[in-house]
Design a protein around this motif. Sequence first.
Motif, PDB file in Angstrom:
ATOM      1  N   ASP A  21      85.522 -18.086  -8.274  1.00  0.00           N
ATOM      2  CA  ASP A  21      84.329 -18.624  -7.623  1.00  0.00           C
ATOM      3  C   ASP A  21      83.921 -19.901  -8.346  1.00  0.00           C
ATOM      4  O   ASP A  21      84.474 -20.239  -9.387  1.00  0.00           O
ATOM      5  CB  ASP A  21      83.184 -17.603  -7.606  1.00  0.00           C
ATOM      6  CG  ASP A  21      82.762 -17.190  -9.000  1.00  0.00           C
ATOM      7  OD1 ASP A  21      82.405 -18.078  -9.800  1.00  0.00           O
ATOM      8  OD2 ASP A  21      82.786 -15.993  -9.317  1.00  0.00           O
ATOM      9  N   HIS A  22      82.937 -20.605  -7.784  1.00  0.00           N
ATOM     10  CA  HIS A  22      82.603 -21.932  -8.301  1.00  0.00           C
ATOM     11  C   HIS A  22      82.239 -21.915  -9.777  1.00  0.00           C
ATOM     12  O   HIS A  22      82.727 -22.725 -10.567  1.00  0.00           O
ATOM     13  CB  HIS A  22      81.467 -22.556  -7.476  1.00  0.00           C
ATOM     14  CG  HIS A  22      81.094 -23.908  -7.950  1.00  0.00           C
ATOM     15  ND1 HIS A  22      80.130 -24.117  -8.905  1.00  0.00           N
ATOM     16  CD2 HIS A  22      81.586 -25.133  -7.638  1.00  0.00           C
ATOM     17  CE1 HIS A  22      80.035 -25.414  -9.158  1.00  0.00           C
ATOM     18  NE2 HIS A  22      80.912 -26.053  -8.389  1.00  0.00           N
ATOM     19  N   THR A  23      81.369 -20.997 -10.176  1.00  0.00           N
ATOM     20  CA  THR A  23      80.951 -20.973 -11.583  1.00  0.00           C
ATOM     21  C   THR A  23      82.128 -20.622 -12.491  1.00  0.00           C
ATOM     22  O   THR A  23      82.297 -21.236 -13.554  1.00  0.00           O
ATOM     23  CB  THR A  23      79.790 -19.979 -11.799  1.00  0.00           C
ATOM     24  OG1 THR A  23      78.735 -20.290 -10.890  1.00  0.00           O
ATOM     25  CG2 THR A  23      79.260 -20.053 -13.218  1.00  0.00           C
ATOM     26  N   ALA A  24      82.935 -19.667 -12.083  1.00  0.00           N
ATOM     27  CA  ALA A  24      84.097 -19.298 -12.898  1.00  0.00           C
ATOM     28  C   ALA A  24      85.051 -20.483 -13.039  1.00  0.00           C
ATOM     29  O   ALA A  24      85.671 -20.682 -14.093  1.00  0.00           O
ATOM     30  CB  ALA A  24      84.816 -18.103 -12.280  1.00  0.00           C
ATOM     31  N   ARG A  25      85.127 -21.302 -11.988  1.00  0.00           N
ATOM     32  CA  ARG A  25      86.049 -22.461 -12.050  1.00  0.00           C
ATOM     33  C   ARG A  25      85.564 -23.543 -13.000  1.00  0.00           C
ATOM     34  O   ARG A  25      86.324 -24.427 -13.358  1.00  0.00           O
ATOM     35  CB  ARG A  25      86.269 -23.043 -10.640  1.00  0.00           C
ATOM     36  CG  ARG A  25      87.042 -22.132  -9.718  1.00  0.00           C
ATOM     37  CD  ARG A  25      87.568 -22.865  -8.494  1.00  0.00           C
ATOM     38  NE  ARG A  25      86.547 -23.453  -7.678  1.00  0.00           N
ATOM     39  CZ  ARG A  25      85.857 -22.827  -6.729  1.00  0.00           C
ATOM     40  NH1 ARG A  25      86.101 -21.559  -6.483  1.00  0.00           N
ATOM     41  NH2 ARG A  25      84.947 -23.463  -6.010  1.00  0.00           N
ATOM     42  N   VAL A  26      84.307 -23.474 -13.401  1.00  0.00           N
ATOM     43  CA  VAL A  26      83.835 -24.395 -14.439  1.00  0.00           C
ATOM     44  C   VAL A  26      84.540 -24.058 -15.760  1.00  0.00           C
ATOM     45  O   VAL A  26      84.732 -24.905 -16.617  1.00  0.00           O
ATOM     46  CB  VAL A  26      82.301 -24.304 -14.601  1.00  0.00           C
ATOM     47  CG1 VAL A  26      81.810 -25.147 -15.765  1.00  0.00           C
ATOM     48  CG2 VAL A  26      81.593 -24.730 -13.312  1.00  0.00           C
ATOM     49  N   LYS A  27      84.958 -22.804 -15.902  1.00  0.00           N
ATOM     50  CA  LYS A  27      85.585 -22.344 -17.147  1.00  0.00           C
ATOM     51  C   LYS A  27      87.110 -22.260 -17.042  1.00  0.00           C
ATOM     52  O   LYS A  27      87.821 -22.573 -17.988  1.00  0.00           O
ATOM     53  CB  LYS A  27      85.009 -20.962 -17.508  1.00  0.00           C
ATOM     54  CG  LYS A  27      85.314 -20.501 -18.923  1.00  0.00           C
ATOM     55  CD  LYS A  27      84.541 -21.326 -19.905  1.00  0.00           C
ATOM     56  CE  LYS A  27      84.601 -20.882 -21.359  1.00  0.00           C
ATOM     57  NZ  LYS A  27      85.716 -20.179 -21.845  1.00  0.00           N
ATOM     58  N   THR A  34      85.095 -13.961  -0.145  1.00  0.00           N
ATOM     59  CA  THR A  34      85.259 -13.862  -1.590  1.00  0.00           C
ATOM     60  C   THR A  34      86.222 -12.730  -1.891  1.00  0.00           C
ATOM     61  O   THR A  34      86.440 -11.858  -1.059  1.00  0.00           O
ATOM     62  CB  THR A  34      83.916 -13.579  -2.311  1.00  0.00           C
ATOM     63  OG1 THR A  34      83.352 -12.391  -1.747  1.00  0.00           O
ATOM     64  CG2 THR A  34      82.945 -14.720  -2.142  1.00  0.00           C
ATOM     65  N   THR A  91      74.573 -15.812 -15.819  1.00  0.00           N
ATOM     66  CA  THR A  91      74.750 -17.270 -15.721  1.00  0.00           C
ATOM     67  C   THR A  91      73.685 -18.033 -16.508  1.00  0.00           C
ATOM     68  O   THR A  91      72.496 -17.745 -16.412  1.00  0.00           O
ATOM     69  CB  THR A  91      74.704 -17.707 -14.234  1.00  0.00           C
ATOM     70  OG1 THR A  91      75.718 -17.000 -13.521  1.00  0.00           O
ATOM     71  CG2 THR A  91      74.930 -19.209 -14.091  1.00  0.00           C
ATOM     72  N   TRP A 100      76.085 -27.662 -16.231  1.00  0.00           N
ATOM     73  CA  TRP A 100      76.869 -26.891 -15.250  1.00  0.00           C
ATOM     74  C   TRP A 100      76.613 -25.397 -15.430  1.00  0.00           C
ATOM     75  O   TRP A 100      76.373 -24.941 -16.543  1.00  0.00           O
ATOM     76  CB  TRP A 100      78.369 -27.189 -15.411  1.00  0.00           C
ATOM     77  CG  TRP A 100      78.697 -28.567 -14.944  1.00  0.00           C
ATOM     78  CD1 TRP A 100      78.624 -29.713 -15.680  1.00  0.00           C
ATOM     79  CD2 TRP A 100      79.086 -28.971 -13.628  1.00  0.00           C
ATOM     80  NE1 TRP A 100      78.960 -30.799 -14.907  1.00  0.00           N
ATOM     81  CE2 TRP A 100      79.249 -30.373 -13.651  1.00  0.00           C
ATOM     82  CE3 TRP A 100      79.321 -28.276 -12.439  1.00  0.00           C
ATOM     83  CZ2 TRP A 100      79.637 -31.089 -12.517  1.00  0.00           C
ATOM     84  CZ3 TRP A 100      79.712 -29.004 -11.311  1.00  0.00           C
ATOM     85  CH2 TRP A 100      79.870 -30.391 -11.353  1.00  0.00           C
ATOM     86  N   PRO A 101      76.696 -24.636 -14.343  1.00  0.00           N
ATOM     87  CA  PRO A 101      76.515 -23.188 -14.489  1.00  0.00           C
ATOM     88  C   PRO A 101      77.666 -22.591 -15.283  1.00  0.00           C
ATOM     89  O   PRO A 101      78.802 -23.056 -15.168  1.00  0.00           O
ATOM     90  CB  PRO A 101      76.514 -22.686 -13.040  1.00  0.00           C
ATOM     91  CG  PRO A 101      77.288 -23.707 -12.279  1.00  0.00           C
ATOM     92  CD  PRO A 101      77.033 -25.021 -12.955  1.00  0.00           C
ATOM     93  N   MET A 102      77.363 -21.594 -16.071  1.00  0.00           N
ATOM     94  CA  MET A 102      78.404 -20.944 -16.876  1.00  0.00           C
ATOM     95  C   MET A 102      78.101 -19.457 -16.957  1.00  0.00           C
ATOM     96  O   MET A 102      76.970 -19.070 -17.273  1.00  0.00           O
ATOM     97  CB  MET A 102      78.419 -21.554 -18.288  1.00  0.00           C
ATOM     98  CG  MET A 102      79.397 -20.910 -19.251  1.00  0.00           C
ATOM     99  SD  MET A 102      81.131 -21.065 -18.747  1.00  0.00           S
ATOM    100  CE  MET A 102      81.365 -22.839 -18.840  1.00  0.00           C
ATOM    101  N   LYS A 103      79.108 -18.657 -16.653  1.00  0.00           N
ATOM    102  CA  LYS A 103      78.946 -17.214 -16.826  1.00  0.00           C
ATOM    103  C   LYS A 103      79.082 -16.935 -18.320  1.00  0.00           C
ATOM    104  O   LYS A 103      80.179 -17.088 -18.874  1.00  0.00           O
ATOM    105  CB  LYS A 103      79.982 -16.470 -15.995  1.00  0.00           C
ATOM    106  CG  LYS A 103      79.729 -16.671 -14.502  1.00  0.00           C
ATOM    107  CD  LYS A 103      80.725 -15.975 -13.616  1.00  0.00           C
ATOM    108  CE  LYS A 103      80.324 -16.177 -12.156  1.00  0.00           C
ATOM    109  NZ  LYS A 103      81.181 -15.510 -11.193  1.00  0.00           N
ATOM    110  N   TRP A 124      78.652 -22.800  -4.071  1.00  0.00           N
ATOM    111  CA  TRP A 124      78.089 -22.543  -5.404  1.00  0.00           C
ATOM    112  C   TRP A 124      77.532 -21.123  -5.505  1.00  0.00           C
ATOM    113  O   TRP A 124      77.755 -20.439  -6.505  1.00  0.00           O
ATOM    114  CB  TRP A 124      76.968 -23.549  -5.696  1.00  0.00           C
ATOM    115  CG  TRP A 124      77.441 -24.874  -6.184  1.00  0.00           C
ATOM    116  CD1 TRP A 124      78.270 -25.739  -5.536  1.00  0.00           C
ATOM    117  CD2 TRP A 124      77.117 -25.499  -7.437  1.00  0.00           C
ATOM    118  NE1 TRP A 124      78.480 -26.864  -6.292  1.00  0.00           N
ATOM    119  CE2 TRP A 124      77.776 -26.745  -7.453  1.00  0.00           C
ATOM    120  CE3 TRP A 124      76.324 -25.145  -8.519  1.00  0.00           C
ATOM    121  CZ2 TRP A 124      77.674 -27.634  -8.530  1.00  0.00           C
ATOM    122  CZ3 TRP A 124      76.218 -26.024  -9.586  1.00  0.00           C
ATOM    123  CH2 TRP A 124      76.897 -27.241  -9.597  1.00  0.00           C
ATOM    124  N   SER A 180      79.088 -17.470  -6.266  1.00  0.00           N
ATOM    125  CA  SER A 180      79.386 -17.035  -7.636  1.00  0.00           C
ATOM    126  C   SER A 180      78.472 -15.925  -8.115  1.00  0.00           C
ATOM    127  O   SER A 180      78.695 -15.372  -9.190  1.00  0.00           O
ATOM    128  CB  SER A 180      79.248 -18.223  -8.593  1.00  0.00           C
ATOM    129  OG  SER A 180      79.991 -19.330  -8.134  1.00  0.00           O
TER     130      SER A 180
END
Lengths: 280, 151
Positions: free
Chosen positions: A102-108, A189, B51, B57-60, B126, B129
């Motif tokens: 998902d979008h947030t996970a793809r930041v990592k 998803t 989060t 940026w958002p981060m889990k 967005w 997530s």
Amino acid sequence: MLPFNFDYYTPKTMKEAVDLYQDLDQQGKQPMFFSGGTELITLGRINLAYTEAVIDIKDIAECKVMQVSGDHLFLGSSLSLTRIEEANLFPLLTKTVSEVADHTARVKITLGGNICAQIFYREAVLPFLLADSQVLIIGPDGEKIIPINEIFQEQLRLKKGEFLVQVATETQFIGAPYFSVKRRQQWETGYPLITMAALKIDREIRVAISGLCPFPFRSKEVEASLNNRGQSVEARIDRALAVMPTPILEDVEGSAKYRLFVLKNLLLDVMAALDGVRVR
Amino acid sequence: MKSHTIMLDINGDSRIVTVRSADTLLNALRGKLGLTGAKPGCLNGDCGACTVNVDGWPMKSCLMLVVEAVGKKITSIEGLKQAPIQQAFIENFAFQCGYCTPGFIMNCHSLIEQYPDADDTTIKEWLESNICRCTSYIEIEKAVKSVLKRN
């Protein structure tokens, strides 16, 4: 929180990272290269991954490269999927990775991490297989540049102590017509049933598939069947289905029979999108 | 180096903390720093309840080792001071049990900061997530859009 302890290193150069790995390996620390690290964190939590030494390669300049130079696009292995999407330098890659997690996970999650993942989808590799990209790998034997279609056989065949630094792609493939789709069991998803990426170059269609078999692949036999213009579209697709690699996955996401049904329809979509041929 | 004493930039404050290399940012926030706004949910990067915002940026926070956060600007729900999205959640009643709310708010806040003119596709991409078991999705959508509209 991970149920085991490890040392954490942040080398600044490729050589430092390679030397560290060798030293730590000799000490029996089972070192692991780390970029986004989502797989170590999630699998480690349930004791499916283990290391006593993490070598984080995110600070290495070569791993952060994202630029077009001459007639190649260079993408570093520690770029996050979100950064790749935001820059959108390779639209087929953007589209394909925009469906990962998902979008947030793809930041990592990083490019190299996805390509080298234990999880079998590894969808980020599909566009590079289609574009005959080359990979820069470094290890105890120094730097190597290898065609991805040579070294990616079900997975990236790295030797002990090696890691992926960059992927280089000729710009002629970046502007080529493409098609990318991810089909899930339901909704928008979740894990894929099948992900397919396709590219048309020199009037030939290329396809790479994830989620059909326990590994992503591009198959010359499948492409030869699809591009056999002497036959009807149905016959070409039937032939392509007959030469798919095995085994076909049979799991909670879908049976083998259902996956092949979905695949057949996806191939029809590819032919319509890239070859303009439709079956009534 | 299985444990490290590190300085973190959290909610505009410098905080010194001794952590294990294996601690996630979520563990450190809740267990070491007393910031319990980020919620443990799946601990697997799926639900988004934990989060926070890292460098905009958002981060889990269950997917990040705390040692990776050195040198980055971390904002947790405690660091938002009457941000427009917080008020919008109240006005639109965008929660029921509230467990997912800090994570949703931090993701929405990052979205509004990064894309003040976000369209429906971007909003959906967005917010996929995060998961709300009470299914307040319609109200959350209204809350985000009310802030974006003001922009």
